[in-house]
Write an enzyme that holds these catalytic residues in place. Structure first.
Site, PDB file in Angstrom:
ATOM      1  N   ASN A  86     -16.535 -12.056   1.994  1.00 26.18           N
ATOM      2  CA  ASN A  86     -16.243 -13.394   2.490  1.00 26.18           C
ATOM      3  C   ASN A  86     -16.021 -13.272   3.990  1.00 26.18           C
ATOM      4  OD1 ASN A  86     -15.398 -15.949   3.004  1.00 26.18           O
ATOM      5  ND2 ASN A  86     -13.485 -15.831   1.826  1.00 26.18           N
ATOM      6  N   LYS A 133     -15.837 -15.556   6.079  1.00 30.06           N
ATOM      7  CA  LYS A 133     -15.068 -16.694   6.611  1.00 30.06           C
ATOM      8  C   LYS A 133     -15.717 -17.182   7.903  1.00 30.06           C
ATOM      9  CE  LYS A 133     -11.051 -14.961   4.245  1.00 30.06           C
ATOM     10  NZ  LYS A 133      -9.599 -14.913   4.130  1.00 30.06           N
ATOM     11  N   HIS A 164     -11.863 -21.748  -2.445  1.00 31.77           N
ATOM     12  CA  HIS A 164     -11.049 -20.753  -1.746  1.00 31.77           C
ATOM     13  C   HIS A 164      -9.724 -21.400  -1.332  1.00 31.77           C
ATOM     14  CE1 HIS A 164      -9.662 -17.943   1.266  1.00 31.77           C
ATOM     15  NE2 HIS A 164     -10.439 -17.054   0.678  1.00 31.77           N
ATOM     16  N   GLU A 194      -8.161 -21.335   1.296  1.00 32.72           N
ATOM     17  CA  GLU A 194      -8.203 -21.958   2.639  1.00 32.72           C
ATOM     18  C   GLU A 194      -8.823 -23.348   2.562  1.00 32.72           C
ATOM     19  OE1 GLU A 194     -10.083 -18.594   4.542  1.00 32.72           O
ATOM     20  OE2 GLU A 194      -8.279 -17.441   4.093  1.00 32.72           O
ATOM     21  N   GLU A 249      -7.179 -14.823  -6.322  1.00 36.34           N
ATOM     22  CA  GLU A 249      -6.733 -14.447  -4.977  1.00 36.34           C
ATOM     23  C   GLU A 249      -5.317 -14.958  -4.734  1.00 36.34           C
ATOM     24  OE1 GLU A 249     -10.335 -13.676  -2.244  1.00 36.34           O
ATOM     25  OE2 GLU A 249      -9.885 -15.805  -2.154  1.00 36.34           O
ATOM     26  N   GLY A 304      -5.330 -11.794   3.752  1.00 38.88           N
ATOM     27  CA  GLY A 304      -5.254 -11.579   5.198  1.00 38.88           C
ATOM     28  C   GLY A 304      -3.898 -11.086   5.676  1.00 38.88           C
ATOM     29  N   SER A 349      -6.666  -8.665   0.649  1.00 35.80           N
ATOM     30  CA  SER A 349      -6.471  -7.390   1.326  1.00 35.80           C
ATOM     31  C   SER A 349      -7.060  -6.195   0.562  1.00 35.80           C
ATOM     32  CB  SER A 349      -4.985  -7.165   1.628  1.00 35.80           C
ATOM     33  OG  SER A 349      -4.492  -8.206   2.450  1.00 35.80           O
TER      34      SER A 349
HETATM   35  P1  PGA Z   1      -8.789 -10.688   2.852  1.00 33.09           P
HETATM   36  O1  PGA Z   1      -9.402 -12.082   2.365  1.00 33.09           O
HETATM   37  O2  PGA Z   1      -9.583  -9.598   2.180  1.00 33.09           O
HETATM   38  O3  PGA Z   1      -8.978 -10.689   4.355  1.00 33.09           O
HETATM   39  O4  PGA Z   1      -7.373 -10.670   2.445  1.00 33.09           O
HETATM   40  C1  PGA Z   1      -9.813 -12.286   1.055  1.00 33.09           C
HETATM   41  C2  PGA Z   1     -10.302 -13.687   0.864  1.00 33.09           C
HETATM   42  O5  PGA Z   1      -9.646 -14.615   1.368  1.00 33.09           O
HETATM   43  O6  PGA Z   1     -11.334 -13.937   0.225  1.00 33.09           O
END
Ligand code: PGA
Length: 250
Positions: free
Chosen positions: A10, A12, A95, A97, A167, A173, A213
């Site tokens: 991803n 982003k 997601h 976000e 998630e 993140g 992460s």
């Molecule tokens: P991350 O993000 O691996 O940077 O924690 C995962 C995601 O939001 O899909």
């Protein structure tokens, strides 16, 4: 049906088109486990160009979002047909976000998944709890409620075609990863819900990914859990060598 092991990147809102092309080219230079389904979920501007890169057969391109309507006066939105025409075969739906910054509801996300499937796209359907909910011990019921609300709009056959990504928001993140036991607990609960609602054949066939992460250093242990079938990887997917190591962690 044997479910797939999937390593989904991803990206982003990261990379220019040129940087994204270089990133995929660099990834394809690495030796990648051909048994792992790799999905590169990139910004919409990158998708067509990425699809033109000669890559191994197990590398697919994914969108990060789509709209439910087919076409028309929806400035800024992208339809399932547009994704398909850009060479895309997966799309991230729901997601955290999108849920938090863009107020996308469980109902709307169910509609998105339905529209994606109608176009032959595989949704990577995300769910997960925030820290307060986890601290209160309500994480399992919260996540199952998210899935139930969105899947109410889908037929049994449609649900069977989904990929699910768990998630935990507190691990996205942040550098903080769910422990393998925490991931397995939730993945087993999701599979138990799927078994109860859709039968064991469907439940056993659905790949459930962990996200939050994931890194080369922890991927093997997380992916080694019985109900974890791969990862949705943000930050660590922006490094070709590191993401290759994650792809090779099954
Ligand atoms: P991350 O993000 O691996 O940077 O924690 C995962 C995601 O939001 O899909």
């Amino acid at each position: 049906m044997k479910r797939k092991n999937i390593a989904a990147a991803n990206w982003k809102m990261n990379t220019t088109v040129q940087e994204g092309i270089k990133l995929l080219e660099d990834l394809c230079q690495q030796s990648l486990n051909s048994e792992t389904q790799v999905v590169i979920c990139a910004p919409a501007t990158h998708l067509h160009g990425l699809g033109l890169i000669e890559s191994p057969a197990n590398v697919a391109i994914g969108g990060q979002n789509m709209y439910t309507k087919e076409k028309g006066a929806y400035t800024g939105e992208i339809s399932g047909s547009m994704l398909v025409s850009a060479g895309v075969s997966y799309v991230v739906v729901g997601h955290s976000e999108r849920r938090s910054y863009f107020a996308e509801s469980n109902d709307f996300l169910g509609e998105k998944a339905k529209s994606a499937l109608a176009h032959g796209l595989t949704p990577i359907f995300c769910c997960g709890e925030g820290l307060e909910i986890r601290k209160a011990g309500n994480h399992v019921s919260h996540v199952i409620a998210q899935l139930k609300a969105s899947f109410a709009l889908l037929s049994d056959e449609e649900v069977a075609q989904l990929v699910i990504a768990y998630e935990p928001i507190w691990a996205i993140g942040t550098g903080e990863t769910a422990s393998p036991e925490q991931a397995q607990e939730m993945h087993a609960a999701i599979r138990a819900f799927l078994t109860e609602a859709y039968g064991s054949e469907t439940a056993e066939g659905i790949s459930i990914l962990y996200g939050g992460s994931v890194k080369p250093a922890n991927a093997k242990e997380i992916f080694g859990q019985a109900d974890v079938d791969g990862g949705l990887v943000g930050g660590a997917s922006l490094d070709p060598e590191g993401f290759a190591a994650i792809i090779n962690s099954f």
